[in-house]
Write a protein that holds these residues in place. Sequence first.
Motif, PDB file in Angstrom:
ATOM      1  N   LEU A 148      -6.229  -6.966  -0.138  1.00 44.85           N
ATOM      2  CA  LEU A 148      -5.079  -6.368   0.533  1.00 44.85           C
ATOM      3  C   LEU A 148      -4.203  -5.621  -0.463  1.00 44.85           C
ATOM      4  CD1 LEU A 148      -4.183  -9.428   2.793  1.00 44.85           C
ATOM      5  CD2 LEU A 148      -5.383  -7.348   3.479  1.00 44.85           C
ATOM      6  N   PRO A 149      -3.391  -4.682   0.012  1.00 47.77           N
ATOM      7  CA  PRO A 149      -2.562  -3.885  -0.912  1.00 47.77           C
ATOM      8  C   PRO A 149      -1.548  -4.747  -1.658  1.00 47.77           C
ATOM      9  CG  PRO A 149      -2.677  -2.841   1.253  1.00 47.77           C
ATOM     10  CD  PRO A 149      -3.261  -4.211   1.404  1.00 47.77           C
ATOM     11  N   LEU A 150      -1.364  -4.474  -2.932  1.00 47.81           N
ATOM     12  CA  LEU A 150      -0.292  -5.127  -3.676  1.00 47.81           C
ATOM     13  C   LEU A 150       1.058  -4.694  -3.123  1.00 47.81           C
ATOM     14  CD1 LEU A 150       0.853  -6.707  -6.144  1.00 47.81           C
ATOM     15  CD2 LEU A 150       0.748  -4.546  -7.402  1.00 47.81           C
ATOM     16  N   ASN A 151       1.211  -3.395  -2.898  1.00 49.37           N
ATOM     17  CA  ASN A 151       2.475  -2.816  -2.460  1.00 49.37           C
ATOM     18  C   ASN A 151       2.269  -2.108  -1.120  1.00 49.37           C
ATOM     19  OD1 ASN A 151       4.891  -1.508  -2.083  1.00 49.37           O
ATOM     20  ND2 ASN A 151       4.862  -0.403  -4.033  1.00 49.37           N
ATOM     21  N   TYR A 152       2.699  -2.734  -0.043  1.00 49.53           N
ATOM     22  CA  TYR A 152       2.503  -2.152   1.284  1.00 49.53           C
ATOM     23  C   TYR A 152       3.361  -0.914   1.495  1.00 49.53           C
ATOM     24  CZ  TYR A 152      -0.276  -6.111   2.951  1.00 49.53           C
ATOM     25  OH  TYR A 152      -1.267  -7.039   3.136  1.00 49.53           O
ATOM     26  N   ASP A 153       4.443  -0.791   0.762  1.00 50.26           N
ATOM     27  CA  ASP A 153       5.332   0.361   0.935  1.00 50.26           C
ATOM     28  C   ASP A 153       4.797   1.614   0.260  1.00 50.26           C
ATOM     29  OD1 ASP A 153       7.196  -1.083   2.418  1.00 50.26           O
ATOM     30  OD2 ASP A 153       8.201  -1.800   0.602  1.00 50.26           O
ATOM     31  N   ASP A 154       3.825   1.442  -0.643  1.00 55.41           N
ATOM     32  CA  ASP A 154       3.326   2.594  -1.390  1.00 55.41           C
ATOM     33  C   ASP A 154       1.838   2.422  -1.690  1.00 55.41           C
ATOM     34  OD1 ASP A 154       3.430   5.024  -2.717  1.00 55.41           O
ATOM     35  OD2 ASP A 154       3.995   4.127  -4.627  1.00 55.41           O
ATOM     36  N   TYR A 155       1.081   1.925  -0.714  1.00 50.72           N
ATOM     37  CA  TYR A 155      -0.319   1.614  -0.996  1.00 50.72           C
ATOM     38  C   TYR A 155      -1.209   2.854  -1.066  1.00 50.72           C
ATOM     39  CZ  TYR A 155      -0.897   1.838   4.118  1.00 50.72           C
ATOM     40  OH  TYR A 155      -0.904   2.233   5.432  1.00 50.72           O
ATOM     41  N   THR A 156      -0.695   4.011  -0.634  1.00 49.31           N
ATOM     42  CA  THR A 156      -1.511   5.230  -0.733  1.00 49.31           C
ATOM     43  C   THR A 156      -1.560   5.765  -2.156  1.00 49.31           C
ATOM     44  OG1 THR A 156       0.397   6.578  -0.110  1.00 49.31           O
ATOM     45  CG2 THR A 156      -1.107   5.910   1.653  1.00 49.31           C
ATOM     46  N   THR A 157      -0.463   5.534  -2.901  1.00 53.76           N
ATOM     47  CA  THR A 157      -0.437   6.020  -4.285  1.00 53.76           C
ATOM     48  C   THR A 157      -0.558   4.888  -5.297  1.00 53.76           C
ATOM     49  OG1 THR A 157       1.988   5.939  -4.302  1.00 53.76           O
ATOM     50  CG2 THR A 157       0.957   8.024  -3.671  1.00 53.76           C
ATOM     51  N   THR A 158      -0.369   3.656  -4.858  1.00 56.14           N
ATOM     52  CA  THR A 158      -0.543   2.494  -5.736  1.00 56.14           C
ATOM     53  C   THR A 158      -1.842   1.805  -5.347  1.00 56.14           C
ATOM     54  OG1 THR A 158       1.855   2.225  -5.847  1.00 56.14           O
ATOM     55  CG2 THR A 158       0.507   0.371  -6.587  1.00 56.14           C
TER      56      THR A 158
END
Length: 435
Positions: free
Chosen positions: A23-33
């Motif tokens: 799962l994404p570490l950072n849901y607010d910026d998972y497209t660039t992170t």
Amino acid sequence: MLKQSESAFYLDGIKYQSHYFSLPLNYDDYTTTPDHVSVFFRELVKTENEDRDLPYLVYFQGGPGFPAMRPCSNSGWLKRALEQYRVILLDQRGTGLSSPITIQTIGHLDPNQQAEYLSHFRADNIIRDAEAIRKHLNIDKWAIIGQSFGGFCSLTYLSMFPDSLLASYITGGIPSIIRHIDDVYHATYQRTLDKNSEFFARFPRAQELCDRIADTLLDNKTVLPNGQMFTVEQFQQMGICFGMAGGPEELYFQLEAAFVEMNGKPELSYGFLNYVLGQQSHLTNPLYAILHESIYCQHNASNWSAHRVRNNYPQFNHHKGAPLHFTGEMVYPWFFDQLETLKPLKAAAEILAAKSDWPNLYNVEQLKKNTVPMAAATYVNDMFVEFDFSRETLRSMGNARAWMTSEYEHNGLRVDGEKILSTLISMAEDIKAIQ
């Protein structure tokens, strides 16, 4: 999202199935992170119900920073839950088998990188993980149960994704949703003083033994079995057990056996020192020490709240000749000077203590108009979650009902879980009946 399931095993009439998600570490910026975390949960169902279409119940562990329980039998609250649910035991991100946080796993990062990484391990992202898993499993709605910090997570879930929930059961975990962190620690210190008074009144010899141990630590270099210096401050932390049923008794029995004679001279026994080491969970679960104060922060910094507020309670600042007082679950900056596995994380901890842009964990308006049946066991004598603040929060919530009791300490779910969960399920069903 990657999903991996391991082969199941069976124990005491229960099927245990392990699952891993990426799962994404950072849901607010998972497209660039691009960073991801691995999230593990274990699904339990009674063998006789394997083929039945039962609703799910997700368990949120207390902490922060501790994995879900590893049950070995069909007992306690789990026994009651499995009568009508498939149970999901979620290792919250950073714990257990979910990208665990230790000095081994993040030691290669510099302090700024460590702080940035660790900032994504609070309740909001724990809940986003659970919600992502729910969607992937095509589960319409599920119920949740939260113990202690798990109850904090439950209120975050009710704030963020209420439409995903059938019911919420909370034990010893209704936080203040509006108060400043300093208010929390003022209340906690008062409650801890009460617990000290109870302990020393109950065991007349305890004060003498504690003062003797403190004097020994002040006068002599004392080393724990891992090579770490043992200090009075660390000894005081053992008061965390006052908040648990059976904890004060266990501590007193250890105090009785704290000294041995060596060549006619008393010194602290290896058994006692090994017991002390075993109680220092921060050594193996650093996430608790690093993020504990942040669980109370919404758009404000903790600035080592417990450390600052302690100055208002001089009883806890021990000096030779004064009666020793135990502290509790408070986190202090000296942890990162004294505890061996926390020392490399000191700079990151300082950065996070000064962080003031923590996002909100609770939506006050959403909780006010809550429609999800929520039943809570709130403990009048709870040392860790202030009862008056819990009542304050409950009064502001919709569809919330509380069982307020002095029968249990903070670990009531562990002590009498079957009764407690049965009571909460009945309360939630009563709420549904009148909706």
